[in-house]
Motif scaffolding. Structure first.
Motif, mmCIF file in Angstrom:
data_model
loop_
_atom_site.group_PDB
_atom_site.id
_atom_site.type_symbol
_atom_site.label_atom_id
_atom_site.label_comp_id
_atom_site.label_asym_id
_atom_site.label_seq_id
_atom_site.Cartn_x
_atom_site.Cartn_y
_atom_site.Cartn_z
ATOM 1 N N PHE A 86 -2.688 18.217 40.830
ATOM 2 C CA PHE A 86 -3.216 17.995 39.477
ATOM 3 C C PHE A 86 -4.476 18.853 39.350
ATOM 4 N N CYS A 97 0.329 20.511 29.518
ATOM 5 C CA CYS A 97 -0.840 20.122 28.706
ATOM 6 C C CYS A 97 -1.814 21.289 28.695
ATOM 7 N N VAL A 123 -4.947 20.769 28.759
ATOM 8 C CA VAL A 123 -6.088 20.305 29.560
ATOM 9 C C VAL A 123 -5.564 19.266 30.535
ATOM 10 N N ASN A 124 -6.151 19.188 31.696
ATOM 11 C CA ASN A 124 -5.822 18.094 32.602
ATOM 12 C C ASN A 124 -6.964 17.083 32.577
ATOM 13 N N CYS A 125 -6.702 15.947 31.939
ATOM 14 C CA CYS A 125 -7.704 14.896 31.827
ATOM 15 C C CYS A 125 -7.647 14.088 33.124
ATOM 16 N N TYR A 180 -8.364 11.187 33.967
ATOM 17 C CA TYR A 180 -7.987 9.773 33.879
ATOM 18 C C TYR A 180 -6.527 9.619 33.442
ATOM 19 N N CYS A 181 -5.787 10.722 33.328
ATOM 20 C CA CYS A 181 -4.459 10.700 32.707
ATOM 21 C C CYS A 181 -3.516 9.717 33.400
ATOM 22 N N GLY A 203 2.983 15.002 29.073
ATOM 23 C CA GLY A 203 2.446 16.260 28.564
ATOM 24 C C GLY A 203 2.014 16.178 27.106
ATOM 25 N N ASP A 204 1.923 17.335 26.515
ATOM 26 C CA ASP A 204 1.469 17.408 25.125
ATOM 27 C C ASP A 204 2.472 18.231 24.335
ATOM 28 N N ARG A 208 -3.553 15.996 22.456
ATOM 29 C CA ARG A 208 -4.947 16.316 22.793
ATOM 30 C C ARG A 208 -5.142 17.833 22.726
ATOM 31 N N HIS A 255 -6.276 12.591 20.199
ATOM 32 C CA HIS A 255 -6.867 11.900 21.340
ATOM 33 C C HIS A 255 -8.275 12.456 21.530
HETATM 34 S S1 SF4 Z 1 -0.922 13.858 28.911
HETATM 35 FE FE1 SF4 Z 1 -2.734 13.633 27.583
HETATM 36 S S2 SF4 Z 1 -4.235 12.537 28.837
HETATM 37 FE FE2 SF4 Z 1 -2.676 13.397 30.218
HETATM 38 S S3 SF4 Z 1 -3.527 15.348 30.892
HETATM 39 FE FE3 SF4 Z 1 -2.172 15.738 29.145
HETATM 40 S S4 SF4 Z 1 -3.565 15.718 27.388
HETATM 41 FE FE4 SF4 Z 1 -4.660 14.729 29.053
#
Ligand code: SF4
Length: 339
Positions: A52, A122, A124-126, A128-129, A167-168, A198, A227
């Motif tokens: 990750f 995604c 971005v890699n958040c 807390y995902c 994902g997004d 996001r 988000h």
């Molecule tokens: S699924 Fe949403 S919370 Fe998870 S990493 Fe991707 S954008 Fe961030």
């Protein structure tokens, strides 16, 4: 994704249009340098990061404060050592998605709605995902083969709303997305399309003419759930992107995750609600953290969350107070917490 030999931010995706060539930071040292932070700030080791990685668009980094290792946006993307701690009660599948996931990539947890894992990518890699350990490679839809998912939706007349998630979904290019939406439009019982994103927040230029074109033309009612976790995430570019999205007739909502040291204060949450509403977005959910392994350091306990909600309700009109919710594996709906 990034090679040690590269010194410039990597392109986000390999093909045009411009948002697919947006600058992306993918190495911890590069992010520290960009923000003027101590280069010795500890990060996860390479082996853990491989699963990750750090991944953040320059457009989001530009909203962080230089020289501040406690910046609330930085904390959301920085792969710190705390992620290596195994937290009791936390698991890799925090919300029970896997038990509900079909081979076609559909998660059908709640009545009337089906969630389609449209992609594993995604912008971005958040950190807390809740899907940070999700086996995207196991589902056909996240590999771009939606046929089985579409057949499942078509075969179940109770499904009136399809939620594109990942994902997004906005990581997909518009040729693919609009083709998928056309297929959904051809299913008579599908009335609503919901996009959870996001990417539009961290990379507002994703909201371009191609996206607006098919979004404006679909017969489906559109709900876009952004988000945004912190008011500092809302800059002029995001405000303009929101205005463009609203121009398509979409209803815009926001969901946030309550995160320790990021947004766990009534002042921050109240400002976030006000800023969102000023842009035309209604605060929808404030989620308690999904208890996913690696994110324990973000957790805010329920008592504090309830207290924060009381403080918010005392200072905001009701329509600006998001619903405090928790997702529980196997539950027929999100659990709303009384406060
Ligand atoms: S699924 Fe949403 S919370 Fe998870 S990493 Fe991707 S954008 Fe961030």
């Amino acid at each position: 994704m990034t090679s040690a030999a590269k010194s410039k931010p990597e392109a986000l995706f390999s093909l045009s249009p411009s948002w697919q060539r947006a600058a992306l930071i993918g190495r911890p040292g590069e992010l520290l340098l960009r923000l003027g932070l101590d280069p010795a700030l500890p990060a996860l080791d390479y082996e853990r990061l491989r699963h990750f990685p750090l991944r953040v668009p320059e457009a989001f980094v530009a909203r962080m404060h230089r020289g501040d290792p406690e910046d609330p946006l930085f904390l959301q993307v920085w792969p710190g050592m705390a992620e290596g701690i195994d937290t009791p009660g936390f698991s890799e599948d925090a919300v029970g998605d896997l038990a509900k996931l079909t081979s076609g990539g559909v998660i059908h947890k709640y009545k009337g709605r089906a969630l389609l894992i449209a992609t594993g990518a995604c912008a971005v890699n958040c950190r807390y995902c809740f899907r940070r350990h999700f086996p995207y490679g196991d589902s056909l839809a996240s590999r771009g083969n939606w046929q089985e998912a579409l057949e499942q939706v078509a075969a179940d007349p109770s499904i009136e709303e399809v939620i594109l998630s990942g994902g997004d979904p906005l990581s997909l290019n518009d040729d693919k997305l609009s083709a998928l939406v056309r297929e959904l439009e051809s299913i008579p019982h599908v009335r609503r399309l919901r996009l959870h994103t996001r990417t539009a927040v961290v990379l507002p230029e994703r909201v371009d003419a191609h996206l607006l074109d098919w979004l404006g033309r679909t017969r489906l009612q559109k709900v876009i759930v952004l988000h945004v976790n912190h008011p500092n995430e809302i800059d002029q570019a995001l405000e303009a992107a929101i205005t463009r999205l609203r121009g398509t007739g979409a209803t815009l909502l926001n969901q946030s995750v309550l995160l320790r040291k990021v947004n766990d204060s009534a002042d921050i949450l109240a400002t976030l609600s006000e800023r969102l509403f000023a842009c035309g977005v209604l605060p929808y959910y404030l989620h308690l953290l999904d208890r996913v392994q690696g994110a324990g350091h973000f957790e805010v306990n329920e008592n504090k969350a309830v207290k924060l909600m009381g403080e918010l309700a005392a200072r905001l009109p009701g329509y600006l107070v998001p619903r405090l919710a928790r997702e529980e594996p196997g539950a027929p709906a999100k659990t709303l917490l009384p406060w």
